[in-house]
Write a protein that holds these residues in place. Structure first.
Motif, PDB file in Angstrom:
ATOM      1  N   LYS A  45      11.070   6.095  -0.491  1.00 50.72           N
ATOM      2  CA  LYS A  45       9.839   6.192  -1.207  1.00 50.72           C
ATOM      3  C   LYS A  45       9.031   7.315  -0.873  1.00 50.72           C
ATOM      4  CE  LYS A  45       8.905   1.380  -1.721  1.00 50.72           C
ATOM      5  NZ  LYS A  45       8.200   0.058  -1.466  1.00 50.72           N
ATOM      6  N   LYS A  46       8.871   7.907   0.211  1.00 43.51           N
ATOM      7  CA  LYS A  46       8.090   9.036   0.598  1.00 43.51           C
ATOM      8  C   LYS A  46       8.965  10.195   0.007  1.00 43.51           C
ATOM      9  CE  LYS A  46       6.998   7.766   5.425  1.00 43.51           C
ATOM     10  NZ  LYS A  46       7.498   8.071   6.830  1.00 43.51           N
TER      11      LYS A  46
ATOM     12  N   TYR B 227       2.299   6.986   1.050  1.00 41.44           N
ATOM     13  CA  TYR B 227       3.530   8.012   0.723  1.00 41.44           C
ATOM     14  C   TYR B 227       2.955   9.004   0.468  1.00 41.44           C
ATOM     15  CZ  TYR B 227       6.125   3.704   1.390  1.00 41.44           C
ATOM     16  OH  TYR B 227       6.661   2.283   1.776  1.00 41.44           O
TER      17      TYR B 227
ATOM     18  N   LYS C 114      -1.277   4.651  -7.024  1.00 42.52           N
ATOM     19  CA  LYS C 114      -0.592   5.362  -5.973  1.00 42.52           C
ATOM     20  C   LYS C 114      -0.073   3.833  -5.100  1.00 42.52           C
ATOM     21  CE  LYS C 114      -2.829   9.461  -4.730  1.00 42.52           C
ATOM     22  NZ  LYS C 114      -3.845  10.238  -3.703  1.00 42.52           N
ATOM     23  N   ASN C 115      -0.756   3.058  -5.205  1.00 38.99           N
ATOM     24  CA  ASN C 115      -0.175   1.760  -4.395  1.00 38.99           C
ATOM     25  C   ASN C 115       1.024   1.217  -4.966  1.00 38.99           C
ATOM     26  OD1 ASN C 115      -1.706   1.414  -2.278  1.00 38.99           O
ATOM     27  ND2 ASN C 115      -3.320   0.430  -3.424  1.00 38.99           N
ATOM     28  N   ASN C 116       1.318   1.444  -6.538  1.00 44.33           N
ATOM     29  CA  ASN C 116       2.489   0.787  -7.211  1.00 44.33           C
ATOM     30  C   ASN C 116       3.252   1.786  -7.943  1.00 44.33           C
ATOM     31  OD1 ASN C 116       1.864  -2.204  -7.437  1.00 44.33           O
ATOM     32  ND2 ASN C 116      -0.344  -1.337  -7.892  1.00 44.33           N
TER      33      ASN C 116
ATOM     34  N   ALA D  80       7.634  10.179  -3.613  1.00 44.63           N
ATOM     35  CA  ALA D  80       6.175  10.507  -3.819  1.00 44.63           C
ATOM     36  C   ALA D  80       6.097  12.110  -3.401  1.00 44.63           C
ATOM     37  CB  ALA D  80       5.484   9.983  -2.500  1.00 44.63           C
TER      38      ALA D  80
ATOM     39  N   THR E  75       0.670  -1.218  -0.011  1.00 43.53           N
ATOM     40  CA  THR E  75       0.187   0.142   0.079  1.00 43.53           C
ATOM     41  C   THR E  75       0.913   1.261   0.084  1.00 43.53           C
ATOM     42  OG1 THR E  75      -0.191  -0.326   2.329  1.00 43.53           O
ATOM     43  CG2 THR E  75      -2.092  -0.899   1.092  1.00 43.53           C
ATOM     44  N   ASP E  76       1.531   1.306  -1.247  1.00 40.67           N
ATOM     45  CA  ASP E  76       2.417   2.665  -1.296  1.00 40.67           C
ATOM     46  C   ASP E  76       1.602   3.913  -1.357  1.00 40.67           C
ATOM     47  OD1 ASP E  76       4.397   0.873  -1.133  1.00 40.67           O
ATOM     48  OD2 ASP E  76       4.949   1.106  -3.559  1.00 40.67           O
ATOM     49  N   SER E  77       0.170   4.017  -1.521  1.00 40.50           N
ATOM     50  CA  SER E  77      -0.323   4.929  -1.450  1.00 40.50           C
ATOM     51  C   SER E  77      -0.424   5.951  -0.223  1.00 40.50           C
ATOM     52  CB  SER E  77      -1.939   4.744  -1.877  1.00 40.50           C
ATOM     53  OG  SER E  77      -2.638   4.077  -0.819  1.00 40.50           O
TER      54      SER E  77
ATOM     55  N   VAL F  63       6.125   3.008  -7.023  1.00 45.15           N
ATOM     56  CA  VAL F  63       7.513   2.710  -7.325  1.00 45.15           C
ATOM     57  C   VAL F  63       7.715   1.751  -8.421  1.00 45.15           C
ATOM     58  CG1 VAL F  63       9.440   1.590  -6.039  1.00 45.15           C
ATOM     59  CG2 VAL F  63       7.943   2.911  -4.766  1.00 45.15           C
TER      60      VAL F  63
ATOM     61  N   GLU G  24      11.727   3.006   3.179  1.00 45.18           N
ATOM     62  CA  GLU G  24      10.312   3.865   3.298  1.00 45.18           C
ATOM     63  C   GLU G  24      10.589   5.211   2.925  1.00 45.18           C
ATOM     64  OE1 GLU G  24       7.386   2.061   4.610  1.00 45.18           O
ATOM     65  OE2 GLU G  24       8.563   0.944   3.104  1.00 45.18           O
TER      66      GLU G  24
END
Lengths: 946, 435
Positions: free
Chosen positions: A35-36, A6, B102-104, A39, A2-4, B106, A32
């Motif tokens: 990634k932030k 970020y 958004k979830n993907n 984003a 659940t990268d959202s 990266v 992490e």
């Protein structure tokens, strides 16, 4: 997963927190944090402050983390060049990694970092990678050369990367070949002269082999590159075509379109008698139609291209009309393009179907589309004569719908139909007149007024109708005003008894109460015409009009040929050459279709001849004079220079050595001389706007008349010569001559549009010249110049422009601009247009001056074959402002002593010796600026002999 | 070449932004949002030029994908790339939605780095990409040297779409012939235009590197063979079809098709679209729609629509839906239909008539009375066409699969051992009748 999350950190002090996390010992936390950062970067936040912390994470075994850091680097390296250096070591190390994916990643990323110092370090790793054993690394390195070239072209050349890249074209791996081709093509674009790609039959063969094996994208690169090649003869062209045609079945539309481009281009070289030519034509249609089942965006690209192809080779798709029928759910951009192509394909064979469709479209919702559909019906009527009647009745049906914009559009096209088929469909006028009140668009109002004026004799209440428009005359647009003026004059000529008052009214509205010079001029012309010679007025105003042409919106052939070379690209979507939308030097090389080769019919059509010039070599109209040309190019093509010469310094610089002692006089130390020529005649050539063709040609007669009168009092006018052939100016032909009448000089121009496109926005500018000639008014071409139309313009000139000595002295370099391009030409003007009216010298003065001018300044010329007596010669010369000061008879010879003054105040004294019975006479000229003598002599010769 | 690639949500917020070229600045991101996404007018072109910068866009549900350039790029290629990008994303994480992107993000950046280099599209076959880019991050540590070079040679190789060493216990393949039949018919029943656009989708689970050869009842092939043996023409008196044009997946050897018209290839593993084709001749139109619209005064319309099924009585059509547009000023509708269910949907300005199943050579009818509000709007109702949706278990073009032969010389399974399934589905494309 659940990268959202970020994306949602918007707290204050975020940067600070991130900093701490980036420096954390825990790998997971680090990742992490990065990634932030990415984003935040994506949404446009500035996270450049974290640069050192992020770069610190670069040394890692985790490829995913590494990639993220690289992404960050590519974004911010430029803003922090010093810090970016920290990354170099890692890159260099990674380029040695045993894993080819990592080697490639390093070289790929390094090329994206546009920091000079990093670029230096890139060279060595890149050199190695270009020769790497792994094809994946090589294909990445090939693109990297293009990246590096974009940053530092010189470096790439110095390091010999271009040669390595060329070697890669022979690589065993098709993808490496494709990327090398792409990189080389791009680099070659910025060096149009260099022969980087060096396409020859051998390399072409390699490319064609690779074409069968590489990815869809690689095929596109290769095909686009092939399209730049010019086969040496038709046999080579055919063999390439044969190997390219299988690509037409590729699932990727871009591959298909690029293949179509190659075929369309090389087809130009094939003889039409060849069987293969016919086969190829047949093969082209199905894939083009298939493109229409692609997704809408691609359909749009395809349709824009088909539009070009249909114009270039209508035979390909002539049977495919149905596929261009509009579907109810097509996006609007697809609908409009389909409609365009339908009209182009309309012919007698399919017109019934087309009309039924168009009628259907005219009831749709989208206003633009409906308008275009209505217009299309009119175009069909004009194009296919047999259908005209049906079209007219369809249009009438549509008018009955009373939908405002439909009615207006219909009236505009009906006007065109009247123009094409005069005296055929006048029965509909009554219906049209009913809708007079609902017209609120200028174009429709103007069209309606034109119709009323043109058919005034058949419309009982024409005067009332026109009068109703007159009330709000000043609120109307110019288009309507001009039309109304002309229509009422027409009406008056047809029904003079009842409409005298009306015509008076409109003439006074146009001439006295209007600020618009075009309107005023047209008003005055009519007024004068009507008051002096009503018969002539009738001939002019009611002259028979030329019929309008069938195809009105074809792309001009040279542009079309160029666009064919750009099939599939943005240029073909915009229908503009790349130079119109690409900045800088990239991609502005003009492309042209190859000429038909000698082995086929060589001189098939003259039009193909000019396109045969090697690509990129535009004919030089002006003799190359280095920076002089630059000056001309930089001229502002706006209003003419009206002030005194600005660039005095350059004048002196140019003149000192060239003019020597004559400088002072040439520069005009007698200001009254210049003053005398300062009078600028008002632009008389108000060519009426709008329905330009008929009225324009009528009026040109009028001008011939005045200029005919003018010759009685003015100086000699040479017949018009072609100055700028249409071939060199994308269809614009300019011929002209110079005149001098009662103190004002003008350039009489005749502009002919030999292209298929309407020309507008004309402007003219002169380069600096010896006598400061400059346009005294803007070039007034009022109406757009439609194809095959000619317009005559008299351009008033002043002599207060910038001065620079030219070679020859009377050389004039001119730039003419229109909506298509800027064109340059040069011409020689006769010197006698510069002879001023007050050039008569007092006798005493003459004697003193003659003595004063040193003898070495005297020049003697023979004028042969001029059997005139002294009287005749004298009067002839006088009309061109060469004044006889004294006359003597010495030993049976007539001696005429004459003086003349140039616009810049230079006096020229002359002695003309005429021997009765001897056809030759002798001319001695004395002048402080002896370089003018030669030209004065030429002026004498021209005047005396004509 | 492509200078940058942006993905926005429906509000115009940036989800992904990747710049490849120096001539594209951050302001390009905003220029597109302001001029296209937030533009008041409906989008009039998929290509927009703003301040000498060209933007190409496609939309997937409410997600905007935009490619930006300042050069004279190959426009067709840019769109093809954007579609491909969508396919790749969908293959990795399913539906293209804001949530999924958004979830993907990266992963998307990784993919963008791989499939677009300096704006040049690179290998974008999902099969190949998945060997080294996964949602779980990159498998890099555990690869042996052989594995690595296998990856790179596959990504750059001639058969980029298939890796070696695939093994199945059961060799099986599925062929789907999916056709969409398009029709535009005049109110009088005259066919204005009709065409079938079909796709052959193959799902293969085959071991090794199998050579496949696909054959169908292509007129050109059948006639060619007919010339060889005279008796066969009489024997194969079965129908052949004239294919107007076809395009193939990149695995098909195009030069071979061009010269011999044979379709041979090594298939990717799993599902892929083998070919697309288009036919216009001898199309079986599964349904005929006969409309009758009568205006009764200014405030009432009477509509009667008959549909006739036109195929073998033993076959069943499914998911039949007839959509009859109604004027904007409709106040009420009364419908009577013999079969299925019909409803007036005010929000869609249409009467929607649904029938679950219908056999061939049958007929059904609907009649409706439409009450209209009186308006003083001068413009007449545009009468949009009546459209139809359906699904039938045959190919309206008449296409038949004749064979699909599989050869794998290295492994010991033969053509007979492969289990093959063929299915035909005909669907309505744009199937409209004007009224």
């Amino acid at each position: 997963m659940t990268d959202s999350k970020y994306f949602t950190t918007t707290k204050k002090g975020e940067i600070f927190e991130l900093k701490a996390e980036l420096n954390s010992d825990k790998k997971e936390k680090k990742k992490e944090a990065v990634k932030k950062v990415i984003a935040s970067m994506t949404v446009g936040k500035d996270v450049s402050a974290l640069f050192p912390d992020v770069v610190n994470c670069m040394q890692t075994d985790n490829l995913e983390l590494k990639k993220l850091v690289y992404l960050y680097l590519m974004n911010y390296a430029k803003s922090q060049p010093d810090m970016a250096i920290m990354a170099v070591n890692t890159f260099v190390k990674d380029c040695e990694d045993p894993n080819p994916l990592i080697r490639a990643l390093a070289v790929r990323t390094m090329g994206c970092i546009r920091v000079d110092k990093i670029t230096e370090y890139l060279c060595e790793p890149l050199r190695k990678c270009l020769k790497d054993e792994d094809p994946y690394v090589r294909k990445t390195a090939a693109v990297c050369v293009a990246k590096l070239h974009d940053i530092n072209a010189q470096l790439v050349e110095d390091q010999g990367f271009l040669d390595t890249l060329k070697d890669l074209i022979s690589d065993s791996n098709p993808m490496v070949v494709a990327n090398a081709v792409a990189a080389l093509s791009e680099i070659a674009e910025s060096h149009p002269s260099s022969n980087l790609l060096d396409l020859n039959p051998q390399s072409i063969n390699k490319l064609l082999t690779a074409l069968n094996e590489c990815t869809e994208w690689g095929q596109i690169f290769i095909l686009d590159c092939l399209a730049n090649y010019t086969p040496k003869d038709d046999r080579e062209a055919q063999s390439i075509c044969e190997r390219v045609t299988p690509r037409l079945s590729h699932a990727n539309s871009a591959v298909v379109l690029s293949a179509v481009k190659v075929l369309m281009k090389f087809m130009e070289m094939l003889s039409k008698d060849l069987d293969y030519y016919g086969t190829l034509l047949k093969k082209l249609a199905p894939p083009l139609v298939t493109l229409l089942s692609a997704e809408p965006e691609l359909q749009y690209v395809a349709l824009r291209n088909i539009n070009l192809i249909v114009q270039k080779r209508p035979e390909i798709l002539k049977h495919e009309m149905k596929v261009f029928f509009v579907k109810y759910n097509d996006p609007i951009y697809v609908k409009l393009e389909k409609l365009d192509i339908m009209i182009r394909l309309a012919s007698q064979a399919n017109i019934a179907q087309v009309l039924a469709e168009l009628k259907e479209y005219a009831t749709e919702v989208d206003v633009d589309f409906v308008r275009k559909a209505v217009r299309a019906i009119g175009r069909c009527a004009i194009k296919v004569e047999q259908s005209a009647e049906r079209c007219v009745s369809t249009l009438l049906d549509l008018i009955q719908t009373k939908v405002n914009y439909v009615v207006q559009e219909a009236i505009v096209v009906i006007k065109d139909i009247f123009r094409k088929y005069p005296n055929k469909y006048e029965s509909v006028i009554a219906t049209l007149c009913e809708n007079l009140d609902s017209l609120d668009e200028p174009e429709a109002r103007a069209a309606m007024i034109w119709i009323v004026g043109e058919y005034a004799e058949r419309i009982d209440n024409a005067d009332e109708l026109l009068e109703s428009f007159l009330e709000g005359f000043h609120d109307e647009s110019t288009q309507v005003q001009l039309q109304l003026l002309t229509a009422i004059v027409k009406l008056f000529l047809k029904k003079p008894t009842e409409t005298q008052e009306l015509v008076q009214q409109v003439l006074s509205l146009a001439t006295q109460d209007s600020d618009n010079p075009d309107l005023r001029d047209r008003g005055y012309i009519y007024w004068r015409l009507l008051s002096t010679d009503p018969v002539a007025a009738k001939e002019v105003v009611l002259a028979e009009k030329p019929l309008i042409s069938e195809e009105t919106d074809l792309i001009e052939p040279t542009l079309l040929d160029e666009l064919i070379c750009y099939i599939g690209t943005l240029a073909s979507v915009y229908h503009k050459p790349p130079s119109a939308f690409v900045e800088g030097g990239r991609g502005v090389v003009h492309k042209s279709l190859p000429p038909r080769t000698a082995s086929s019919e060589s001189a098939e059509s003259p039009e193909t001849a000019p396109t045969g010039a090697p690509p990129g070599e535009q004919p030089d109209v002006i003799p190359a004079q280095g920076d002089l040309l630059g000056d001309l190019l930089n001229l502002d093509l706006g209003p003419p220079v009206s002030g005194p010469p600005l660039a005095t310094s350059s004048v002196q610089m140019g003149a000192v050595d060239l003019l020597g002692g004559g400088l002072d006089s040439l520069m005009g130390d007698e200001p009254e001389g210049i003053g005398g020529t300062n009078f600028v005649a008002p632009p008389t050539a108000a060519v009426p706007a709008n329905l330009g063709a008929p009225i324009g040609s009528g009026l040109s007669d009028l001008f011939d008349l005045t200029s005919g009168v003018g010759t009685l009092s003015g100086s000699y006018v040479a017949p018009k010569a072609v100055w700028l052939p249409a071939m060199k100016a994308k269809g614009l032909e300019i011929s002209g001559t110079f005149t001098r009448q009662v103190g004002s000089i003008s350039m009489d121009l005749q502009l002919t549009n030999k292209a298929l496109q309407v020309m507008t926005d004309f402007a003219i500018q002169f380069n600096r010249n010896s006598f400061g000639l400059a346009p005294a008014a803007p070039l007034q071409v009022h109406a757009p110049l439609s194809p095959n139309q000619t317009v005559e313009i008299s351009l008033p000139l002043s002599t207060v422009g910038s001065v620079m000595k030219m070679e020859p002295l009377n050389n004039l370099q001119v730039a003419v601009k229109n909506n298509i391009d800027v064109f340059y030409f040069s011409t020689l003007y006769p010197l006698h247009i510069l002879f001023v009216e007050d050039g008569k010298m007092d006798r005493q003065m003459f004697l003193a001056t003659w003595k004063d001018i040193p003898n070495e300044n005297e020049a003697q010329f023979q004028i042969r074959d001029c059997p005139l007596n002294a009287e005749a010669a004298s009067s002839k010369l006088q009309s061109s402002n060469i004044f006889t000061v004294a006359k003597r008879n010495v030993e049976g010879q007539d001696m005429l002593y004459q003086s003349l003054k140039l616009t810049n105040g230079i006096w020229v004294l002359a002695e003309l010796r005429i021997q009765p019975g001897n056809p030759s006479c002798t001319l001695s000229l004395k002048c402080r600026a002896p370089e003018v003598s030669q030209h004065v002599y030429q002026a004498y010769e021209t005047i005396l002999k004509n | 070449m492509i200078g940058g690639l942006f993905i926005y949500n429906h509000k115009g917020e940036v989800l992904i932004s990747r710049v490849y070229r120096d001539d594209i600045g951050r302001n390009a991101v905003d220029a597109f949002r302001v001029n296209v996404i937030h533009a008041r007018q409906q989008v009039r072109s998929p290509v927009t030029n703003i301040a000498r910068t060209s933007f190409f866009h496609v939309k997937r549900s409410n997600i905007w994908l935009a490619a930006v350039t300042k050069q004279n790029v190959n426009a067709a290629m840019v769109f093809e790339f954007l579609y491909k990008m969508c396919d790749v994303m969908a293959a990795y994480f399913g539906k293209i939605s804001e949530e999924n992107i958004k979830n993907n993000f990266v992963l998307i950046y990784e993919l963008l780095d791989e499939i677009l280099d300096f704006g040049y599209p690179q290998n974008s076959e999902t099969g190949a990409l998945k060997t080294f880019i996964t949602q779980q991050g990159i498998k890099s540590r555990h690869q042996t040297k052989e594995e690595q070079s296998q990856i790179t040679s596959q990504v750059t190789g001639q058969i980029g779409w298939r890796r070696e060493g695939i093994k199945y216990r059961r060799n099986e393949l599925f062929l789907d012939v999916l056709e969409s039949v398009n029709l535009l018919m005049s109110p009088q029943g005259q066919v204005l235009s009709a065409h079938v656009s079909g796709r052959v989708v193959m799902k293969s689970y085959l071991s090794g590197m199998p050579e496949c050869k696909f054959g169908m009842n292509d007129k050109i092939v059948i006639e060619k063979q007919g010339k060889g043996t005279a008796d066969e023409t009489s024997k194969s008196g079965k129908q052949s079809i004239a294919v107007d044009d076809c395009t193939f997946h990149q695995c098909v050897r195009l030069s071979k098709f061009d010269s011999e018209r044979s379709i041979s290839f090594i298939p990717p593993d799993g599902e892929f679209e083998l070919m697309r084709y288009r036919t216009t001749k001898d199309i079986i139109l599964p349904f005929r729609v006969i409309p009758l619209v009568r205006e009764v005064g200014r405030t009432k319309l009477e509509v009667k629509v008959v549909i006739k099924s036109n195929f073998k009585p033993s076959l069943l059509a499914q998911k039949i839906e007839v959509r009859i547009p109604t004027p904007l000023n409709t106040s009420g509708v009364q419908v009577i239909c013999m079969k299925g269910k019909a409803k007036y949907k005010a929000s869609e300005n249409a009467i929607v008539w649904k029938i679950k199943r219908m056999a061939g050579m049958k007929e059904s009818q609907i009649s409706a009375e439409i009450e209209l509000l009186p308006t003083n709007d001068k413009k007449k109702w545009a009468r949009p066409p009546i459209s139809m949706n359906f699904e039938v278990p045959f190919a309206p073009s008449g296409l038949k699969v004749r064979y699909l032969k599989v050869f794998e010389p290295k492994l010991n399974y033969s053509d007979h051992d492969v289990i093959k399934w063929v299915r035909y589905i005909g669907r309505s494309g744009i199937y409209e009748t004007r009224c």
